[in-house]
Design an enzyme around this catalytic site. Structure first.
Site, PDB file in Angstrom:
ATOM      1  N   THR A 133       8.606  18.717   4.500  1.00 48.10           N
ATOM      2  CA  THR A 133       9.642  17.772   4.093  1.00 48.10           C
ATOM      3  C   THR A 133       9.066  16.613   3.290  1.00 48.10           C
ATOM      4  O   THR A 133       7.880  16.265   3.439  1.00 48.10           O
ATOM      5  CB  THR A 133      10.333  17.234   5.363  1.00 48.10           C
ATOM      6  OG1 THR A 133      11.188  16.147   5.009  1.00 48.10           O
ATOM      7  CG2 THR A 133       9.332  16.713   6.400  1.00 48.10           C
ATOM      8  N   ASP A 134       9.935  15.969   2.511  1.00 47.71           N
ATOM      9  CA  ASP A 134       9.515  14.757   1.785  1.00 47.71           C
ATOM     10  C   ASP A 134       9.350  13.560   2.731  1.00 47.71           C
ATOM     11  O   ASP A 134       8.757  12.549   2.362  1.00 47.71           O
ATOM     12  CB  ASP A 134      10.507  14.413   0.664  1.00 47.71           C
ATOM     13  CG  ASP A 134      11.932  14.151   1.129  1.00 47.71           C
ATOM     14  OD1 ASP A 134      12.208  14.241   2.350  1.00 47.71           O
ATOM     15  OD2 ASP A 134      12.793  13.858   0.272  1.00 47.71           O
ATOM     16  N   GLU A 135       9.879  13.682   3.960  1.00 49.41           N
ATOM     17  CA  GLU A 135       9.840  12.526   4.877  1.00 49.41           C
ATOM     18  C   GLU A 135       8.422  12.161   5.294  1.00 49.41           C
ATOM     19  O   GLU A 135       8.189  11.053   5.781  1.00 49.41           O
ATOM     20  CB  GLU A 135      10.696  12.794   6.123  1.00 49.41           C
ATOM     21  CG  GLU A 135      12.141  13.028   5.786  1.00 49.41           C
ATOM     22  CD  GLU A 135      13.101  12.690   6.916  1.00 49.41           C
ATOM     23  OE1 GLU A 135      12.684  12.092   7.910  1.00 49.41           O
ATOM     24  OE2 GLU A 135      14.283  13.047   6.777  1.00 49.41           O
ATOM     25  N   TYR A 159      10.027  12.630  14.066  1.00 50.68           N
ATOM     26  CA  TYR A 159      10.187  13.884  13.322  1.00 50.68           C
ATOM     27  C   TYR A 159       9.186  13.964  12.174  1.00 50.68           C
ATOM     28  O   TYR A 159       8.422  14.929  12.053  1.00 50.68           O
ATOM     29  CB  TYR A 159      11.619  14.018  12.780  1.00 50.68           C
ATOM     30  CG  TYR A 159      11.744  15.062  11.687  1.00 50.68           C
ATOM     31  CD1 TYR A 159      11.577  16.417  11.973  1.00 50.68           C
ATOM     32  CD2 TYR A 159      11.989  14.692  10.360  1.00 50.68           C
ATOM     33  CE1 TYR A 159      11.657  17.377  10.964  1.00 50.68           C
ATOM     34  CE2 TYR A 159      12.070  15.642   9.354  1.00 50.68           C
ATOM     35  CZ  TYR A 159      11.904  16.990   9.656  1.00 50.68           C
ATOM     36  OH  TYR A 159      11.981  17.934   8.662  1.00 50.68           O
ATOM     37  N   LYS A 163       5.981  16.486  11.500  1.00 46.84           N
ATOM     38  CA  LYS A 163       5.852  17.357  10.323  1.00 46.84           C
ATOM     39  C   LYS A 163       4.562  17.027   9.560  1.00 46.84           C
ATOM     40  O   LYS A 163       3.877  17.917   9.053  1.00 46.84           O
ATOM     41  CB  LYS A 163       7.076  17.204   9.402  1.00 46.84           C
ATOM     42  CG  LYS A 163       8.368  17.791   9.953  1.00 46.84           C
ATOM     43  CD  LYS A 163       8.328  19.302  10.159  1.00 46.84           C
ATOM     44  CE  LYS A 163       8.340  20.074   8.873  1.00 46.84           C
ATOM     45  NZ  LYS A 163       8.510  21.551   9.140  1.00 46.84           N
TER      46      LYS A 163
HETATM   47  P1  NAD Z   1      17.297  23.799  11.636  1.00 46.24           P
HETATM   48  O1  NAD Z   1      17.137  22.790  12.705  1.00 46.24           O
HETATM   49  O2  NAD Z   1      18.655  24.083  11.081  1.00 46.24           O
HETATM   50  O3  NAD Z   1      16.683  25.196  12.083  1.00 46.24           O
HETATM   51  C1  NAD Z   1      15.482  25.301  12.787  1.00 46.24           C
HETATM   52  C2  NAD Z   1      15.384  26.700  13.348  1.00 46.24           C
HETATM   53  O4  NAD Z   1      14.125  26.814  14.032  1.00 46.24           O
HETATM   54  C3  NAD Z   1      16.480  27.024  14.366  1.00 46.24           C
HETATM   55  O5  NAD Z   1      16.999  28.304  14.125  1.00 46.24           O
HETATM   56  C4  NAD Z   1      15.760  26.974  15.702  1.00 46.24           C
HETATM   57  O6  NAD Z   1      16.328  27.812  16.686  1.00 46.24           O
HETATM   58  C5  NAD Z   1      14.360  27.423  15.298  1.00 46.24           C
HETATM   59  N1  NAD Z   1      13.332  26.950  16.227  1.00 46.24           N
HETATM   60  C6  NAD Z   1      13.183  25.696  16.732  1.00 46.24           C
HETATM   61  N2  NAD Z   1      12.131  25.646  17.560  1.00 46.24           N
HETATM   62  C7  NAD Z   1      11.577  26.889  17.577  1.00 46.24           C
HETATM   63  C8  NAD Z   1      10.460  27.462  18.220  1.00 46.24           C
HETATM   64  N3  NAD Z   1       9.693  26.742  19.047  1.00 46.24           N
HETATM   65  N4  NAD Z   1      10.184  28.761  17.986  1.00 46.24           N
HETATM   66  C9  NAD Z   1      10.959  29.510  17.158  1.00 46.24           C
HETATM   67  N5  NAD Z   1      12.040  29.016  16.530  1.00 46.24           N
HETATM   68  C10 NAD Z   1      12.341  27.711  16.734  1.00 46.24           C
HETATM   69  O7  NAD Z   1      16.312  23.321  10.468  1.00 46.24           O
HETATM   70  P2  NAD Z   1      16.462  23.455   8.898  1.00 46.24           P
HETATM   71  O8  NAD Z   1      17.230  22.304   8.389  1.00 46.24           O
HETATM   72  O9  NAD Z   1      16.890  24.824   8.568  1.00 46.24           O
HETATM   73  O10 NAD Z   1      14.934  23.224   8.475  1.00 46.24           O
HETATM   74  C11 NAD Z   1      14.034  24.341   8.362  1.00 46.24           C
HETATM   75  C12 NAD Z   1      12.674  23.816   7.966  1.00 46.24           C
HETATM   76  O11 NAD Z   1      12.755  23.124   6.725  1.00 46.24           O
HETATM   77  C13 NAD Z   1      12.087  22.808   8.953  1.00 46.24           C
HETATM   78  O12 NAD Z   1      10.706  23.046   9.054  1.00 46.24           O
HETATM   79  C14 NAD Z   1      12.352  21.450   8.308  1.00 46.24           C
HETATM   80  O13 NAD Z   1      11.373  20.516   8.691  1.00 46.24           O
HETATM   81  C15 NAD Z   1      12.242  21.810   6.847  1.00 46.24           C
HETATM   82  N6  NAD Z   1      13.040  20.974   5.920  1.00 46.24           N
HETATM   83  C16 NAD Z   1      14.366  20.753   6.144  1.00 46.24           C
HETATM   84  C17 NAD Z   1      15.109  20.029   5.206  1.00 46.24           C
HETATM   85  C18 NAD Z   1      16.594  19.783   5.402  1.00 46.24           C
HETATM   86  O14 NAD Z   1      17.174  19.012   4.613  1.00 46.24           O
HETATM   87  N7  NAD Z   1      17.260  20.386   6.373  1.00 46.24           N
HETATM   88  C19 NAD Z   1      14.481  19.507   4.077  1.00 46.24           C
HETATM   89  C20 NAD Z   1      13.116  19.738   3.903  1.00 46.24           C
HETATM   90  C21 NAD Z   1      12.404  20.484   4.811  1.00 46.24           C
HETATM   91  O1  DAU Z   2      14.434  14.546   3.530  1.00 48.33           O
HETATM   92  C1  DAU Z   2      14.378  15.798   4.143  1.00 48.33           C
HETATM   93  C2  DAU Z   2      14.959  15.725   5.530  1.00 48.33           C
HETATM   94  O2  DAU Z   2      16.364  15.637   5.376  1.00 48.33           O
HETATM   95  C3  DAU Z   2      14.590  16.918   6.403  1.00 48.33           C
HETATM   96  O3  DAU Z   2      13.209  16.939   6.606  1.00 48.33           O
HETATM   97  C4  DAU Z   2      15.316  16.853   7.746  1.00 48.33           C
HETATM   98  O4  DAU Z   2      15.047  18.006   8.511  1.00 48.33           O
HETATM   99  C5  DAU Z   2      16.797  16.755   7.484  1.00 48.33           C
HETATM  100  O5  DAU Z   2      17.500  16.609   8.706  1.00 48.33           O
HETATM  101  C6  DAU Z   2      17.104  15.569   6.571  1.00 48.33           C
HETATM  102  O6  DAU Z   2      16.799  14.339   7.251  1.00 48.33           O
HETATM  103  P1  DAU Z   2      17.756  13.059   7.117  1.00 48.33           P
HETATM  104  O7  DAU Z   2      17.483  12.142   8.236  1.00 48.33           O
HETATM  105  O8  DAU Z   2      17.670  12.491   5.735  1.00 48.33           O
HETATM  106  O9  DAU Z   2      19.180  13.808   7.247  1.00 48.33           O
HETATM  107  P2  DAU Z   2      20.532  13.400   7.978  1.00 48.33           P
HETATM  108  O10 DAU Z   2      21.576  14.346   7.513  1.00 48.33           O
HETATM  109  O11 DAU Z   2      20.336  13.231   9.450  1.00 48.33           O
HETATM  110  O12 DAU Z   2      20.843  11.965   7.367  1.00 48.33           O
HETATM  111  C7  DAU Z   2      20.980  11.785   5.964  1.00 48.33           C
HETATM  112  C8  DAU Z   2      21.206  10.317   5.732  1.00 48.33           C
HETATM  113  O13 DAU Z   2      22.516   9.971   6.232  1.00 48.33           O
HETATM  114  C9  DAU Z   2      20.233   9.411   6.471  1.00 48.33           C
HETATM  115  O14 DAU Z   2      19.941   8.281   5.658  1.00 48.33           O
HETATM  116  C10 DAU Z   2      20.987   8.994   7.718  1.00 48.33           C
HETATM  117  C11 DAU Z   2      22.437   8.967   7.251  1.00 48.33           C
HETATM  118  N1  DAU Z   2      23.451   9.309   8.273  1.00 48.33           N
HETATM  119  C12 DAU Z   2      23.275  10.443   8.999  1.00 48.33           C
HETATM  120  C13 DAU Z   2      24.182  10.799   9.973  1.00 48.33           C
HETATM  121  C14 DAU Z   2      23.984  12.062  10.782  1.00 48.33           C
HETATM  122  C15 DAU Z   2      24.557   8.516   8.441  1.00 48.33           C
HETATM  123  O15 DAU Z   2      24.718   7.482   7.764  1.00 48.33           O
HETATM  124  N2  DAU Z   2      25.470   8.866   9.399  1.00 48.33           N
HETATM  125  C16 DAU Z   2      25.320   9.962  10.192  1.00 48.33           C
HETATM  126  O16 DAU Z   2      26.180  10.218  11.084  1.00 48.33           O
END
Ligand code: NAD
Ligand code: DAU
Length: 351
Positions: A133-135, A159, A163
């Site tokens: 992730t970019d975080e 988180y 990562k």
């Molecule tokens: P998600 O939370 O939707 O899915 C995570 C999946 O991993 C789920 O299916 C869960 O059951 C599985 N999991 C969790 N713990 C596990 C374990 N111990 N063993 C096996 N499986 C397990 O997450 P996502 O949003 O699909 O993110 C996927 C990946 O991409 C993550 O590594 C996250 O850090 C990264 N990522 C997410 C975003 C985003 O915006 N969602 C952006 C950048 C990177």
């Molecule tokens: O940047 C990549 C990341 O993006 C991934 O690594 C994470 O897995 C993914 O969950 C996401 O993280 P964020 O914290 O940015 O996503 P989230 O959807 O939780 O929140 C997006 C933005 O919106 C953040 O600034 C918090 C804000 N927010 C979120 C929720 C859930 C609100 O203002 N209200 C809300 O109820």
């Protein structure tokens, strides 16, 4: 040929598996622990498809990993599995250390043992692709340049710290043991199968239910949004052509303030599913900010474009319209997700 996908029942992992099998005959083994975020229904369209094999299990289970690798002999591991929600990491960081740090360590060790035992002619083709992730880079000032791959790591939440730790482990397993790794650091994704506790799907489902749309703090935090299928295509590209040991930043060139995202979702719903009560924006409610809330993320995605020729296909306008339409077209998916553990979480978070 086979690939092993961890976390393939989650949001991005399931989109990746579906896209992969839509474009390739190469077999996929999905390993997923089915936490609250894992949903087998995301992969329901693959029922009966012999190219897909689902395994319910944990990346921390070394014996299972050894058995899966020996049985299926994958040419690559795509590591999506993680605890992924920042707010949950604030309430309970332990699960993040367990899966993101210890789980990644166990997976790396299993991969190293498996890879070490491969014959020399195929060893060089093996890849361990770590989805990150970019975080990990922390928060940007308003006018600071976007994150490049050489930006210092400054994670601010449990988180992002977990990562960052996993990224460092992956790097070390390459430099110390020679494991052929690739790492992608991506910005915020959105699209189908996004669990409705993250910003965009939460706003869609709350608006349709006439519930408040909770915006943290002043709503001016900036994220760089990428349509999930573009993230999947970036990962396929890095797997195919990425240079071993390199990291690639992936982003959508779409910096938007949170409140503008919520306004856009409301405007699309006003058009596609108007409410008799009036514009959905009436439901926007400013709530207490997230502790340690990062102010701005922005990805400089020039390296992956320059070296590998990847660019996103969707603009934010096209991607968000498809996303809102997907949620309107899948009320049953939303209802089933909401009837599960999701409800308890919403009560803890917004009580
Ligand atoms: P998600 O939370 O939707 O899915 C995570 C999946 O991993 C789920 O299916 C869960 O059951 C599985 N999991 C969790 N713990 C596990 C374990 N111990 N063993 C096996 N499986 C397990 O997450 P996502 O949003 O699909 O993110 C996927 C990946 O991409 C993550 O590594 C996250 O850090 C990264 N990522 C997410 C975003 C985003 O915006 N969602 C952006 C950048 C990177
Ligand atoms: O940047 C990549 C990341 O993006 C991934 O690594 C994470 O897995 C993914 O969950 C996401 O993280 P964020 O914290 O940015 O996503 P989230 O959807 O939780 O929140 C997006 C933005 O919106 C953040 O600034 C918090 C804000 N927010 C979120 C929720 C859930 C609100 O203002 N209200 C809300 O109820």
């Amino acid at each position: 040929m086979t690939i092993l996908v961890t976390g393939g029942a989650g949001f991005i992992g399931s989109n990746f598996v579906l896209d992969w099998l839509a474009q390739s005959h190469e077999k996929v083994v999905t390993l997923d622990a089915l936490t609250y975020a894992g949903n087998r229904e995301n992969l329901a369209s693959l029922k009966g498809d012999e190219r897909h094999h689902f395994v319910h299990g944990d990346i921390g289970d070394r014996a299972l990993l050894d058995q899966l690798l020996a049985t299926h002999q994958p040419r690559a591991i795509l590591h999506f599995a993680a605890e992924s929600h920042v707010d949950r990491s604030i309430h309970g960081p332990g699960a993040f250390i367990k899966t993101n740090v210890e789980g990644t360590f166990t997976l790396l060790e299993a991969a190293r043992t498996y890879w070490s035992g491969l014959s020399e002619d195929i060893k060089g083709d093996f890849r361990f692709l770590h989805v990150s992730t970019d975080e990990v880079y922390g928060s940007l000032a308003p006018d600071a340049p976007a994150f490049t791959e050489t930006h210092p790591y400054e994670p601010n939440s449990p988180y992002s710290a977990s990562k960052a730790a996993s990224d460092h482990l992956v790097r070390a397993w390459h430099h110390t043991y020679g494991l052929p790794v690739l790492t992608t650091n991506c910005s915020n994704n959105y699209g189908p199968f996004h669990f409705p506790e993250k910003l965009i799907p939460l706003m869609i489902v709350n608006a349709l239910a006439g519930k408040p749309l909770p915006v943290y703090g002043d709503g001016q935090q900036i994220r760089d949004w990428l349509y999930v299928k573009d993230h999947c295509s970036a990962i396929r590209t890095v797997l195919a052509r990425g240079r071993v040991g390199e990291t690639y930043n992936v982003g959508g060139w779409n910096e938007k303030a949170n409140v503008d995202i919520v306004q856009t979702v409301c405007a699309l719903l006003d058009e596609l599913r108007p409410s008799a009560e009036g514009p959905y924006a009436r439901l926007i409610t400013y709530v207490k900010d997230r502790p340690g809330h990062d102010r701005r993320y922005a990805i400089d995605a020039r390296k992956i474009e320059r070296e590998l020729g990847w660019r996103p296909a969707e603009t934010f306008e096209t991607g968000i319209r498809k996303t809102v339409q997907w949620y309107l077209d899948h009320p049953d998916w939303v209802a089933r997700v909401q009837s599960g553990a999701y409800r308890d979480w919403i009560e803890t978070q917004y009580a």
